[in-house]
Design an enzyme around this catalytic site. Structure first.
Site, PDB file in Angstrom:
ATOM      1  N   ARG A 204      -4.093  10.377  -5.401  1.00  0.00           N
ATOM      2  CA  ARG A 204      -5.258  11.258  -5.516  1.00  0.00           C
ATOM      3  C   ARG A 204      -6.563  10.532  -5.787  1.00  0.00           C
ATOM      4  O   ARG A 204      -7.573  10.794  -5.128  1.00  0.00           O
ATOM      5  CB  ARG A 204      -5.044  12.253  -6.671  1.00  0.00           C
ATOM      6  CG  ARG A 204      -4.223  13.434  -6.303  1.00  0.00           C
ATOM      7  CD  ARG A 204      -3.369  13.864  -7.481  1.00  0.00           C
ATOM      8  NE  ARG A 204      -2.262  12.948  -7.585  1.00  0.00           N
ATOM      9  CZ  ARG A 204      -1.099  13.157  -6.977  1.00  0.00           C
ATOM     10  NH1 ARG A 204      -0.892  14.242  -6.306  1.00  0.00           N
ATOM     11  NH2 ARG A 204      -0.132  12.256  -7.059  1.00  0.00           N
ATOM     12  N   THR A 205      -6.537   9.637  -6.775  1.00  0.00           N
ATOM     13  CA  THR A 205      -7.807   9.005  -7.160  1.00  0.00           C
ATOM     14  C   THR A 205      -8.314   8.125  -6.022  1.00  0.00           C
ATOM     15  O   THR A 205      -9.492   8.159  -5.666  1.00  0.00           O
ATOM     16  CB  THR A 205      -7.617   8.179  -8.446  1.00  0.00           C
ATOM     17  OG1 THR A 205      -6.925   9.001  -9.395  1.00  0.00           O
ATOM     18  CG2 THR A 205      -8.927   7.738  -9.025  1.00  0.00           C
TER      19      THR A 205
ATOM     20  N   LYS B 159      -3.301 -17.069  -5.265  1.00  0.00           N
ATOM     21  CA  LYS B 159      -3.516 -18.525  -5.346  1.00  0.00           C
ATOM     22  C   LYS B 159      -3.979 -18.935  -6.738  1.00  0.00           C
ATOM     23  O   LYS B 159      -4.367 -20.075  -6.944  1.00  0.00           O
ATOM     24  CB  LYS B 159      -4.576 -18.933  -4.325  1.00  0.00           C
ATOM     25  CG  LYS B 159      -4.233 -18.620  -2.885  1.00  0.00           C
ATOM     26  CD  LYS B 159      -5.417 -18.982  -1.981  1.00  0.00           C
ATOM     27  CE  LYS B 159      -5.438 -18.145  -0.730  1.00  0.00           C
ATOM     28  NZ  LYS B 159      -6.764 -18.147  -0.096  1.00  0.00           N
TER      29      LYS B 159
ATOM     30  N   ARG C 168      -8.903   0.627 -10.070  1.00  0.00           N
ATOM     31  CA  ARG C 168      -7.813   1.081 -10.934  1.00  0.00           C
ATOM     32  C   ARG C 168      -6.986  -0.148 -11.275  1.00  0.00           C
ATOM     33  O   ARG C 168      -6.686  -0.977 -10.407  1.00  0.00           O
ATOM     34  CB  ARG C 168      -6.929   2.103 -10.253  1.00  0.00           C
ATOM     35  CG  ARG C 168      -5.637   2.317 -11.030  1.00  0.00           C
ATOM     36  CD  ARG C 168      -4.837   3.453 -10.544  1.00  0.00           C
ATOM     37  NE  ARG C 168      -5.479   4.722 -10.867  1.00  0.00           N
ATOM     38  CZ  ARG C 168      -4.870   5.899 -10.737  1.00  0.00           C
ATOM     39  NH1 ARG C 168      -3.616   5.962 -10.305  1.00  0.00           N
ATOM     40  NH2 ARG C 168      -5.492   7.020 -11.038  1.00  0.00           N
TER      41      ARG C 168
ATOM     42  N   HIS D 294      -9.285   7.362 -18.112  1.00  0.00           N
ATOM     43  CA  HIS D 294      -9.387   7.818 -16.720  1.00  0.00           C
ATOM     44  C   HIS D 294     -10.583   8.780 -16.685  1.00  0.00           C
ATOM     45  O   HIS D 294     -10.420   9.996 -16.556  1.00  0.00           O
ATOM     46  CB  HIS D 294      -8.090   8.518 -16.312  1.00  0.00           C
ATOM     47  CG  HIS D 294      -7.894   8.677 -14.837  1.00  0.00           C
ATOM     48  ND1 HIS D 294      -8.896   8.490 -13.910  1.00  0.00           N
ATOM     49  CD2 HIS D 294      -6.787   9.025 -14.110  1.00  0.00           C
ATOM     50  CE1 HIS D 294      -8.413   8.715 -12.689  1.00  0.00           C
ATOM     51  NE2 HIS D 294      -7.141   9.035 -12.781  1.00  0.00           N
TER      52      HIS D 294
HETATM   53  N1   CP Z   1      -4.329  12.027 -11.284  1.00  0.00           N
HETATM   54  C1   CP Z   1      -4.225  10.809 -10.753  1.00  0.00           C
HETATM   55  O1   CP Z   1      -4.825   9.843 -11.240  1.00  0.00           O
HETATM   56  O2   CP Z   1      -3.409  10.718  -9.672  1.00  0.00           O
HETATM   57  P1   CP Z   1      -3.086   9.404  -8.847  1.00  0.00           P
HETATM   58  O3   CP Z   1      -2.326   8.478  -9.769  1.00  0.00           O
HETATM   59  O4   CP Z   1      -2.280   9.858  -7.671  1.00  0.00           O
HETATM   60  O5   CP Z   1      -4.403   8.776  -8.460  1.00  0.00           O
END
Ligand code: CP
Length: 330
Positions: free
Chosen positions: A60-61, A89, A110, A143
């Site tokens: 999703r993110t 490397k 992420r 998040h």
């Molecule tokens: N809610 C969320 O962060 O979903 P993903 O891990 O699929 O990005």
């Protein structure tokens, strides 16, 4: 604070920022309903490029940020596995991220490493190629853009029944010790009056002391309990989460009876008639699939809202929000 550059943690947002962001979100949703509007949005940032550096799995993110960039005409590059980059490397993540700033105008990342986005933002601030860093999820820690879409969904859904978030009772259920969405959302809820959070979890997955301290320091009301069924009829929204066993050190989640923290079809009967059922997703068994058809289930809306709030966020970072609200605003 209504200007923003890096997006690292939910505590950096204030109420004015949230109100402005959600106004932009609502306006651009309306604009995007016509081809003319969609073409207009795509022209706004066609001179910009973004890097999506997602070294921890995401559906999703990643996709909502990618599509948010596309809506604004931003060109994207991506790395989703550090074994395909020169990190293999021996390059440090910090050097890898500094390299991206040579090519793009924004880094969306992420990482399984808590605090990495903060470190990278700090590092880039001291270079001639400073670019905004957006944290798309960092370890067990934060998040922040999930919290933005969660609050947007809560306000939009409560708004339909004539209310807002003020005075609402919200249950956060499941692995609230290691769930970064719960941590970011709980912090963001401080901007609403008299919200009461019920943290519902097995004893071994209770919220961490640093979050508790934050809530107390900010005068927030909360209750901790292990009894899910007792809480269901009391609350206005239930925010379910899956067990975050990717953070296990030695398979300790296997010993936890998580089934007491599943939302079933029977629970629909004791839930208030206008309450909301939410989940950041992905889910396992925390919400019965048959619950999806109930109008109180809002988790698929959360996904879609995530894309639109992220469009608004990116536009705001680059000052393109005025081109959204001024020609088309109310
Ligand atoms: N809610 C969320 O962060 O979903 P993903 O891990 O699929 O990005």
């Amino acid at each position: 604070m209504s200007e923003i550059y890096h997006v690292l943690r939910s505590s950096q947002f204030d109420r004015k920022f949230l109100d402005e962001l959600y106004d932009i979100t609502n306006t651009l949703r309306k604009i995007s309903q016509s081809k003319k509007g969609t073409d207009y949005l795509r022209s706004l940032m066609s001179d910009r490029r973004a890097m999506l550096y997602f070294t921890q799995p995401s559906t999703r993110t990643f996709l909502s940020f990618l599509n948010a960039c596309q809506i604004l005409g931003i060109q994207c590059s991506e790395i989703r596995d550090s074994s395909t980059s020169s990190e293999i490397k021996g390059e440090t993540q910090e050097d890898a991220l500094r390299t991206f700033s040579s090519y793009v105008d924004m880094i969306i990342m992420r990482s399984p490493v808590a605090g990495l986005a903060d470190r990278v933002a700090e590092l880039l601030d001291d270079t001639p190629r400073r670019v905004p860093v957006i944290n798309g999820g960092s370890g067990k820690d934060e998040h922040p853009t999930q919290a933005l879409l969660d609050v947007y969904t809560l306000r939009r859904s409560f708004g339909k029944t004539g209310g807002d978030l003020d005075g609402k009772k919200i249950a956060m259920v499941g692995d609230i010790k290691r769930g970064r969405t719960v941590r970011s959302l709980s912090r963001l809820l401080r901007h609403f009056k008299d919200v009461h959070i019920y943290f519902v979890s097995p004893e071994s997955l209770k919220i961490e002391d640093d979050l508790k301290k934050y809530l107390i320091e900010n005068g927030m009301n909360f209750t901790e309990t292990t009894n899910f069924e007792e809480v269901i009829p009391e609350v206005d929204a239930i925010y379910m989460t899956r067990i975050q066993d990717e953070h296990d050190e030695s398979g300790e989640s296997k010993a936890i009876d998580y089934s007491k923290y599943y939302f079933t079809c029977d629970h629909l009967k004791i839930l208030k008639k206008d309450a909301l059922i939410m989940h950041p997703l992905p889910r396992r068994k925390e919400i019965d699939f048959h619950v999806d058809a109930d109008p109180r289930a809002k988790y698929w809306r959360q996904e879609r809202n995530g894309m639109w709030t992220r469009v608004a966020l990116i536009a705001k970072i680059f000052g393109a929000d005025k081109d959204i609200t001024e020609p088309y605003g109310a």
